[in-house]
Write an enzyme that holds these catalytic residues in place. Structure first.
Site, PDB file in Angstrom:
ATOM      1  N   GLY A   1       0.744  -1.069  -0.016  1.00 16.14           N
ATOM      2  CA  GLY A   1       0.248   0.381  -0.154  1.00 16.14           C
ATOM      3  C   GLY A   1       0.650   1.835   0.122  1.00 16.14           C
ATOM      4  O   GLY A   1       2.075   0.893   0.442  1.00 16.14           O
TER       5      GLY A   1
ATOM      6  N   GLN B   1       3.155   9.808   1.157  1.00 16.20           N
ATOM      7  CA  GLN B   1       4.094   9.448   1.201  1.00 16.20           C
ATOM      8  C   GLN B   1       4.705   9.429   0.226  1.00 16.20           C
ATOM      9  O   GLN B   1       5.973   9.188   0.152  1.00 16.20           O
ATOM     10  CB  GLN B   1       4.430   7.686   1.164  1.00 16.20           C
ATOM     11  CG  GLN B   1       3.820   7.417   3.070  1.00 16.20           C
ATOM     12  CD  GLN B   1       3.386   6.021   2.480  1.00 16.20           C
ATOM     13  OE1 GLN B   1       2.292   4.572   1.781  1.00 16.20           O
ATOM     14  NE2 GLN B   1       4.174   5.612   3.124  1.00 16.20           N
TER      15      GLN B   1
ATOM     16  N   CYS C   1       6.341  -0.671   6.934  1.00 15.34           N
ATOM     17  CA  CYS C   1       5.422   0.965   6.768  1.00 15.34           C
ATOM     18  C   CYS C   1       7.255   1.359   5.929  1.00 15.34           C
ATOM     19  O   CYS C   1       7.947   1.492   5.700  1.00 15.34           O
ATOM     20  CB  CYS C   1       5.544   1.939   7.570  1.00 15.34           C
ATOM     21  SG  CYS C   1       4.885   3.235   7.114  1.00 15.34           S
ATOM     22  N   LEU C   2       6.935   1.686   4.494  1.00 14.46           N
ATOM     23  CA  LEU C   2       7.984   2.164   3.711  1.00 14.46           C
ATOM     24  C   LEU C   2       8.055   3.376   3.834  1.00 14.46           C
ATOM     25  O   LEU C   2       9.108   3.470   3.550  1.00 14.46           O
ATOM     26  CB  LEU C   2       6.711   1.878   1.903  1.00 14.46           C
ATOM     27  CG  LEU C   2       6.409   0.882   1.378  1.00 14.46           C
ATOM     28  CD1 LEU C   2       6.130   1.308  -0.124  1.00 14.46           C
ATOM     29  CD2 LEU C   2       7.731  -0.117   1.064  1.00 14.46           C
TER      30      LEU C   2
ATOM     31  N   HIS D   1      -3.929   0.870   8.043  1.00 12.70           N
ATOM     32  CA  HIS D   1      -2.166   1.826   7.988  1.00 12.70           C
ATOM     33  C   HIS D   1      -2.658   2.660   7.088  1.00 12.70           C
ATOM     34  O   HIS D   1      -2.050   4.372   6.709  1.00 12.70           O
ATOM     35  CB  HIS D   1      -1.396   0.774   7.478  1.00 12.70           C
ATOM     36  CG  HIS D   1      -0.028   0.870   7.556  1.00 12.70           C
ATOM     37  ND1 HIS D   1       0.936   0.742   8.403  1.00 12.70           N
ATOM     38  CD2 HIS D   1       0.053   2.163   6.288  1.00 12.70           C
ATOM     39  CE1 HIS D   1       1.826   1.094   7.793  1.00 12.70           C
ATOM     40  NE2 HIS D   1       2.126   2.048   6.810  1.00 12.70           N
ATOM     41  N   GLU D   2      -3.088   2.604   5.833  1.00  9.62           N
ATOM     42  CA  GLU D   2      -2.783   3.765   4.477  1.00  9.62           C
ATOM     43  C   GLU D   2      -3.739   5.044   5.082  1.00  9.62           C
ATOM     44  O   GLU D   2      -3.805   6.159   4.553  1.00  9.62           O
ATOM     45  CB  GLU D   2      -3.755   3.381   3.570  1.00  9.62           C
ATOM     46  CG  GLU D   2      -3.201   2.202   2.329  1.00  9.62           C
ATOM     47  CD  GLU D   2      -1.129   2.419   2.841  1.00  9.62           C
ATOM     48  OE1 GLU D   2      -0.690   3.691   2.373  1.00  9.62           O
ATOM     49  OE2 GLU D   2      -0.253   1.446   2.909  1.00  9.62           O
TER      50      GLU D   2
ATOM     51  N   HIS E   1      -1.958   6.994   7.192  1.00 13.72           N
ATOM     52  CA  HIS E   1      -1.283   8.203   6.990  1.00 13.72           C
ATOM     53  C   HIS E   1      -2.089   9.375   6.244  1.00 13.72           C
ATOM     54  O   HIS E   1      -1.230  10.603   6.355  1.00 13.72           O
ATOM     55  CB  HIS E   1      -0.612   7.548   5.146  1.00 13.72           C
ATOM     56  CG  HIS E   1       0.131   6.243   5.612  1.00 13.72           C
ATOM     57  ND1 HIS E   1       1.851   7.307   6.344  1.00 13.72           N
ATOM     58  CD2 HIS E   1       0.871   5.342   5.531  1.00 13.72           C
ATOM     59  CE1 HIS E   1       2.158   5.966   5.957  1.00 13.72           C
ATOM     60  NE2 HIS E   1       2.126   5.049   5.400  1.00 13.72           N
TER      61      HIS E   1
HETATM   62 ZN    ZN Z   1       3.177   2.998   5.917  1.00  7.11          ZN
END
Ligand code: ZN
Length: 171
Positions: free
Chosen positions: A46, A51, A88-89, A130-131, A134
């Site tokens: 995701g 991000q 998380c990226l 999670h998204e 963000h």
């Molecule tokens: Zn993340």
């Protein structure tokens, strides 16, 4: 090369609440394509617009069932509890077992401007939560318990000092 560089912990854009998307148009569809390419290369399941430095309520995903995108998502009907190893990226290389709702309902819009209404559980529900975090400027670090967070901050501080991975902090 991926179209975007993913913003990482410490970048203030990750702490801001994103604005509603006004219109689903070609520029948003192009953005989705670029975000998906960035996500696949990372690789991740995701990626939310903040991000990649874009303050819009929008994310793309693929949990192994094909690419998807959600515009102006809203979560409801949080139900149950599920602990799952989550990363998380924007906090690369780290992950923790994190408790979240096992099931959620997601409302939003797709890239054709159609209404979405999805009952999600397990991995899909986890990713949605999670998204959506963000989009509110919340990182998974805020979902950690006290002990996990202490360890996380230590690891991140070490990284901020520019030390190579795994090398002890001597400065
Ligand atoms: Zn993340």
């Amino acid at each position: 090369m991926a179209p975007f560089q993913i913003r990482v912990f410490g970048d203030p854009v990750l702490r801001q609440s994103a604005a509603e998307v006004g219109e689903v148009d070609d520029s948003l569809r192009r953005l989705a394509d670029d975000m998906l390419a960035t996500m696949y290369e990372a690789p991740g399941v995701g990626l939310a617009a903040p991000q990649v430095g874009i303050q819009k309520r929008f994310f793309v995903y693929d949990i192994g069932t094909g690419p998807g995108a959600v515009v102006n998502p809203r979560l409801s009907n949080h139900d149950g509890e599920w602990t799952y190893e989550e990363g998380c990226l924007s906090v690369p290389g780290l992950s923790w077992p994190i408790v979240r709702a096992e099931r959620v309902h997601l409302d939003g819009w797709d890239l054709d401007g159609n209404r979405l209404s999805i009952d999600a559980d397990e991995l899909l529900a986890r990713m949605f939560q999670h998204e959506c975090d963000h989009l509110d400027g919340i990182l998974l670090l805020e979902r950690l318990d006290k002990r996990q967070r202490k360890q996380a901050m230590r690891a991140l501080r070490q990284r901020t000092l520019g030390l190579p991975e795994g090398e002890p902090a001597t400065r």
